[in-house]
Scaffold this motif. Structure first.
Motif, PDB file in Angstrom:
ATOM      1  N   TRP A  31       5.622   9.997   1.772  1.00 43.09           N
ATOM      2  CA  TRP A  31       5.366   8.816   1.156  1.00 43.09           C
ATOM      3  C   TRP A  31       5.701   7.826   2.122  1.00 43.09           C
ATOM      4  N   GLU A  61       0.848  -1.239   0.090  1.00 41.41           N
ATOM      5  CA  GLU A  61      -0.124  -0.129  -0.023  1.00 41.41           C
ATOM      6  C   GLU A  61       0.881   1.295  -0.037  1.00 41.41           C
ATOM      7  N   ILE A 112       1.102  11.867   2.489  1.00 42.17           N
ATOM      8  CA  ILE A 112       0.655  12.701   3.499  1.00 42.17           C
ATOM      9  C   ILE A 112       1.265  13.766   3.362  1.00 42.17           C
ATOM     10  N   MET A 147       0.825   5.316   0.875  1.00 43.99           N
ATOM     11  CA  MET A 147       0.461   6.191   1.455  1.00 43.99           C
ATOM     12  C   MET A 147       0.982   7.520   1.270  1.00 43.99           C
TER      13      MET A 147
END
Length: 63
Positions: free
Chosen positions: A16, A3, A7, A5
């Motif tokens: 990241w 995954e 931010i 992510m």
């Protein structure tokens, strides 16, 4: 399964993280733009997969 992510860190740019199923961080970094952070995150995911990193725990082996 991996995954990515992203931010938002306001003026400091974008952070990241690439995580596995259990939430363990396998890679992280910071970039100035969202597009650059997304690119680096996907690049890290590709390199992890290409290197043959063992990402899935198969559990106990059956006798």
């Amino acid at each position: 399964m991996l995954e990515l992510m992203l931010i938002d860190r306001n003026r400091r740019g974008w952070e990241w993280r690439v995580c596995d199923q259990s939430g363990t961080v396998l890679g992280k970094g910071r970039e100035r733009t969202r597009m650059a952070a997304r690119y680096r995150g996907y690049q890290t995911m590709f390199l992890l997969l290409a290197s043959g990193a063992r990402l899935i725990d198969p559990g106990p082996l059956a006798p």
